[in-house]
Enzyme design. Structure first.
Site, PDB file in Angstrom:
ATOM      1  N   MET A 290      24.709   8.247   2.215  1.00  0.00           N
ATOM      2  CA  MET A 290      24.536   9.518   2.910  1.00  0.00           C
ATOM      3  C   MET A 290      24.793   9.366   4.404  1.00  0.00           C
ATOM      4  SD  MET A 290      24.147  12.645   2.499  1.00  0.00           S
ATOM      5  CE  MET A 290      23.241  13.356   1.134  1.00  0.00           C
TER       6      MET A 290
ATOM      7  N   PHE B 225     -11.674  -7.147  14.141  1.00  0.00           N
ATOM      8  CA  PHE B 225     -10.624  -7.609  13.229  1.00  0.00           C
ATOM      9  C   PHE B 225     -10.302  -6.512  12.215  1.00  0.00           C
ATOM     10  CE2 PHE B 225      -9.397  -9.842   9.246  1.00  0.00           C
ATOM     11  CZ  PHE B 225      -8.146 -10.259   9.683  1.00  0.00           C
ATOM     12  N   GLN B 226      -9.029  -6.191  12.103  1.00  0.00           N
ATOM     13  CA  GLN B 226      -8.526  -5.163  11.192  1.00  0.00           C
ATOM     14  C   GLN B 226      -9.132  -3.783  11.439  1.00  0.00           C
ATOM     15  OE1 GLN B 226      -8.581  -6.812   7.153  1.00  0.00           O
ATOM     16  NE2 GLN B 226      -6.554  -7.668   7.598  1.00  0.00           N
TER      17      GLN B 226
ATOM     18  N   LYS C 127     -17.524  -0.240   6.552  1.00  0.00           N
ATOM     19  CA  LYS C 127     -18.025  -1.192   5.553  1.00  0.00           C
ATOM     20  C   LYS C 127     -19.537  -1.091   5.357  1.00  0.00           C
ATOM     21  CE  LYS C 127     -17.487  -5.857   3.850  1.00  0.00           C
ATOM     22  NZ  LYS C 127     -16.901  -7.200   4.033  1.00  0.00           N
TER      23      LYS C 127
ATOM     24  N   GLU D 257       0.810  -1.228   0.000  1.00  0.00           N
ATOM     25  CA  GLU D 257       0.000   0.000   0.000  1.00  0.00           C
ATOM     26  C   GLU D 257       0.841   1.275   0.000  1.00  0.00           C
ATOM     27  OE1 GLU D 257      -0.578  -2.608   1.924  1.00  0.00           O
ATOM     28  OE2 GLU D 257      -2.695  -3.190   1.792  1.00  0.00           O
TER      29      GLU D 257
HETATM   30  C1  TPP Z   1      12.692   5.253   5.159  1.00  0.00           C
HETATM   31  C2  TPP Z   1      13.972   5.884   5.517  1.00  0.00           C
HETATM   32  N1  TPP Z   1      14.790   5.295   6.439  1.00  0.00           N
HETATM   33  C3  TPP Z   1      15.978   5.837   6.753  1.00  0.00           C
HETATM   34  C4  TPP Z   1      16.393   7.004   6.155  1.00  0.00           C
HETATM   35  C5  TPP Z   1      17.731   7.639   6.524  1.00  0.00           C
HETATM   36  N2  TPP Z   1      18.625   7.672   5.366  1.00  0.00           N
HETATM   37  C6  TPP Z   1      18.794   8.776   4.604  1.00  0.00           C
HETATM   38  S1  TPP Z   1      19.805   8.516   3.305  1.00  0.00           S
HETATM   39  C7  TPP Z   1      20.071   6.912   3.737  1.00  0.00           C
HETATM   40  C8  TPP Z   1      20.955   6.030   2.904  1.00  0.00           C
HETATM   41  C9  TPP Z   1      20.394   5.729   1.582  1.00  0.00           C
HETATM   42  O1  TPP Z   1      21.160   4.755   0.962  1.00  0.00           O
HETATM   43  P1  TPP Z   1      21.079   4.528  -0.592  1.00  0.00           P
HETATM   44  O2  TPP Z   1      19.692   4.405  -1.009  1.00  0.00           O
HETATM   45  O3  TPP Z   1      21.991   3.405  -0.966  1.00  0.00           O
HETATM   46  O4  TPP Z   1      21.613   5.898  -1.168  1.00  0.00           O
HETATM   47  P2  TPP Z   1      23.087   6.518  -1.191  1.00  0.00           P
HETATM   48  O5  TPP Z   1      23.131   7.544  -0.100  1.00  0.00           O
HETATM   49  O6  TPP Z   1      24.058   5.434  -0.959  1.00  0.00           O
HETATM   50  O7  TPP Z   1      23.203   7.132  -2.526  1.00  0.00           O
HETATM   51  C10 TPP Z   1      19.365   6.603   4.899  1.00  0.00           C
HETATM   52  C11 TPP Z   1      19.412   5.296   5.576  1.00  0.00           C
HETATM   53  C12 TPP Z   1      15.502   7.599   5.229  1.00  0.00           C
HETATM   54  N3  TPP Z   1      15.784   8.751   4.639  1.00  0.00           N
HETATM   55  N4  TPP Z   1      14.332   7.005   4.905  1.00  0.00           N
END
Ligand code: TPP
Ligand code: MG
Lengths: 572, 163
Positions: free
Chosen positions: A480, A113-114, A163, A51
């Site tokens: 990052m 439920f749900q 529902k 979803e």
């Molecule tokens: C749902 C979610 N969880 C955690 C984060 C924290 N976060 C920001 S950037 C990142 C790393 C992303 O890794 P990747 O997709 O491999 O991108 P890269 O930075 O390596 O280009 C994380 C864990 C986030 N932004 N969103």
């Protein structure tokens, strides 16, 4: 007089609202509605695999078209799975309506439920939410939901539908209201004339002006007006990451985007300006850096449809509440009529200073003879697609590289989760765009971390034939996060390394798609070209890029706008 | 600074939770909150007292105004206004205390509304400081239970908050 069941009324209302696509996933509480969907063919339903992805799809559609997206899910887990998507849309003011099934009204409160209190759960992340208490109210509620979602400052609206409101054999008179009137909701339709006049006087008197535009320009469909005004004035313009495309990036007056990873010249020009004309942006912390050090010499004119965005973090000297297109139009007229003209000498000196900043740094990175740099991948994509593609991104370094090195000349083409920063956004958003723009190139620039957050949607892409191109800037790390750990935690890489990556090529193939791996620098451009040439296929392009690259410029934490790292070793 | 914000709210289920949710979500203070329907049964009148810098108060009023169910609001503290709070308080009242309490209640223009051999229940209306003053005067040691309604307020003079 036409008698319809609640479920039929709901679908009929969607038809009358002009809704073409809904994205969703069925379940018990929504089954009457799904049955009503089945018995018609005007509203098409796209079955996702989770979803959250349905919401991001609706979101991608909304960002590309400017029209509200629509989602349909069941109660409980179906509804809660939408929350991240709704919060993503909320933070970026994206119009959408999320229709949620609910247990029968007679069961509400009994931990049925749900059963989940979706009105309560969604409340902090919606523009508004509505629940259906009488089936005959459905047409009006649907009309209201879209009206609220799409007008004023747009945002997501949740509709909770028990529902028993959709029972098939209970029929009611169907009347689709032509107009909605809400005595307590009246978004501004024009700005205050006196304030606009004051703003124009300030623009004429400014010696170091800058225009700072945001996503509000795109949401308010005001790119043309903004471009006209800025051209007429001849002043420099920067925009937020959400505003990318609101003004052509290839134009000389454009300084690139600003803030944490914005260009050197944008951040310098903001800091040293004497007048900031903010159009549809909100001075958020990723732009301002430390607010107490923000642009010390600048007076601020702030145009926004949402009064609460004005003087929230940075005080405005001249607040203007109104739709950006209408306000800009009035400003254009006043500038044309103005007897005062900008001080040509002062503006020339200002431009000279800006050109020096541009020459000093500008956007650049170091290339390497053998390792593929993520930035060069984005530049190659920009060349190969002639800057015309829709580009969605996930969240991380790849997002910043995409935003920095793909130059957008048009609005609605750069699609990212700027406010919430939701990993997993990119692929479903790209699907939402591709569905309604089958002849356009749609790229999802992602990372090996983010893509795995909604990878299951490869299956949806197969079912509906959505040949997006997934560009995986694979740095084998949560890049990052790793960058922050390099900079702030002496390179202690706590949980930012992904040691067990799947074979993305085989994965793509398992879902019935094509996969291409690029590891050598000399292969980059030819293989990208080949991948893009496969028009009818979803191609997963897995590109091994420099694992140690950082995103620069990067503002120094708690500094002013002008305090930046320009590379691993240069700090200004 | 302390402010009294008065709100006309659609009298609909869930509207109140949106107001309360807003305060916690955005880290604003609520000191008191009262809400009840008005002479127009489609509207509720809500009064909230809060504290914050001018900037925070401006945000509170703007954010409240953004809620779809908020029809109108006014910051009563911006002009002359009347504020009242109702308090019911149960006091230990035996022996010589009884006369003493009676005197204090009279001074504060309260009423004793219920009596047992050992307890007085006192009703008192006024602004919040007056109610605080009463508690101080009788001494907290004799107080068995306090119920305060929270502040209601209305502007002085011709000004009205209505549709
Ligand atoms: C749902 C979610 N969880 C955690 C984060 C924290 N976060 C920001 S950037 C990142 C790393 C992303 O890794 P990747 O997709 O491999 O991108 P890269 O930075 O390596 O280009 C994380 C864990 C986030 N932004 N969103
Ligand atoms: Mg990565």
């Amino acid at each position: 007089m036409e008698l319809l069941s609640g479920a039929d009324m709901l679908i009929r209302s969607l038809q009358d609202e002009g809704i073409e696509y809904i994205y969703g996933y069925p379940g018990g509480a929504a089954l009457h509605i799904y049955d009503a969907l089945f018995r018609q063919d005007k509203v098409k339903h796209i079955l996702v695999r989770h979803e959250q992805a349905a919401v991001h799809m609706a979101d991608g559609y909304a960002r590309a078209t400017g029209l509200p997206g629509t989602v349909l899910v069941t109660s409980g887990p179906g509804a809660t799975n939408t929350i991240t998507g709704i919060a993503t849309a909320f933070m970026d003011s994206i119009p959408m309506v999320v229709l949620c099934g609910q247990v029968a009204s007679t069961l509400i409160g009994e931990d049925a439920f749900q059963e989940t209190d979706m009105i309560g759960v969604s409340r902090p992340v919606v523009k508004h939410n509505l629940s259906v208490r009488h089936p005959e109210d459905i047409p009006e509620i649907i009309r209201k939901a879209y009206y609220i979602a799409a007008t004023g400052r747009p945002g997501p609206v949740v509709v909770d539908i028990p529902k028993d409101m959709t029972t098939p054999n209970e029929r009611y008179e169907y009347v689709f209201p032509k107009k909605v009137k809400l005595r307590s909701y009246n978004p501004a339709i024009r700005g205050h004339a006196g304030q606009i006049k004051k703003a124009v006087d300030m623009l004429m008197a400014a010696r170091r002006p800058i225009i700072y535009a945001g996503g509000g320009v795109i949401l308010g469909k005001a790119s043309d007006q903004l471009t006209e005004l800025v051209k007429m004035l001849g002043y420099p313009i920067t925009n937020t990451i959400m505003g990318i495309g609101c003004y052509p990036a290839s134009d000389k007056q454009h300084l690139g985007w600003l803030g944490m990873h914005g260009t050197y010249e944008s951040n310098m020009a903001m800091h040293h300006s004497d007048l900031i004309l903010c159009v549809g942006a909100r001075f958020d912390d990723r732009v301002t850096n430390a607010t107490e050090k923000f642009c010390p010499g600048a007076r601020i004119v702030h145009i926004d449809i949402d009064p609460a965005s004005i003087s929230k973090t940075i005080d405005a000297d001249v607040p203007i509440v109104g739709p950006v297109d209408a306000v800009l139009k009035e400003m254009i007229t006043l500038v044309k009529e103005s007897k005062e003209k900008p001080d040509a000498e002062a503006i020339a000196a200002w431009w000279k200073q800006i050109e020096e900043w541009r020459a000093f740094h500008g956007m650049r990175y170091e290339t390497s003879p053998d390792v593929i740099k993520p930035q060069e991948v984005v530049e190659a994509l920009w060349r190969l697609t002639k800057g015309e593609a829709f580009v969605t991104s996930d969240v991380g370094q790849h997002q910043m590289f995409a935003a920095q090195y793909y130059k957008f000349d048009r609005p609605n083409r750069w699609i990212n989760s700027g406010g919430l920063g939701t990993m997993g956004f990119g692929l479903p958003a790209a699907m939402g765009v591709k569905l309604t723009h089958p002849d356009d190139e749609v790229l999802c620039i992602t990372g090996e971390g983010s893509i795995q957050m909604n990878i299951q949607e490869l299956s949806t892409c197969k079912q509906y034939n959505l040949p997006v191109k997934i560009i995986n800037l694979n740095n084998q790390a949560l890049g990052m996060v790793k960058q922050w750990q390099d900079m702030n935690y002496e390179s202690r890489h706590a949980e930012s390394y992904m040691g067990s990556l799947p074979d993305f090529i085989k994965l793509a193939e398992a879902y019935g798609h094509k996969g291409v791996r690029i590891e050598k620098k000399e292969d980059l451009e030819p293989m990208l070209k080949e991948a893009l040439a496969m028009k009818d296929d979803l191609v997963f392009v897995d590109i091994y890029v420099d694992r140690f690259e950082h995103v620069y410029p990067m503002q120094v934490a708690r500094g002013s706008m002008k305090d930046m790292w320009l590379s691993k070793t240069e700090r200004v | 600074m302390r402010r009294i914000i008065s709100v006309l709210l659609e009298n609909e289920p869930g509207a109140l939770s949106r107001v309360v949710g807003l305060f916690s979500q955005r880290n604003y203070n609520i000191e008191t909150l009262t809400v009840a329907p008005t002479e127009d049964e489609t509207l509720s009148r809500l009064t909230v007292t809060t504290t914050g810098s001018d900037k925070v108060i401006e945000q509170i009023t703007k954010q409240l105004n953004k809620l779809i169910e908020v029809v109108k609001l006014v910051d009563l503290t911006e002009g002359a206004h009347i504020e009242r709070e109702l308090m019911l308080v149960k006091l230990k009242a035996t022996g010589s205390q009884r006369a003493e309490i009676k005197r204090t209640v009279d001074i504060f223009r309260g009423q004793i509304v219920d009596v047992t051999s050992s307890v007085y229940t006192v009703q008192l209306a006024g602004n919040s400081e007056k109610l605080d003053g009463f508690i101080q005067a009788v001494g907290t040691s004799g107080v068995l239970e306090v119920v305060r309604s929270g502040v209601s307020g209305i502007a002085r003079g011709e000004k009205v908050l209505s549709l």
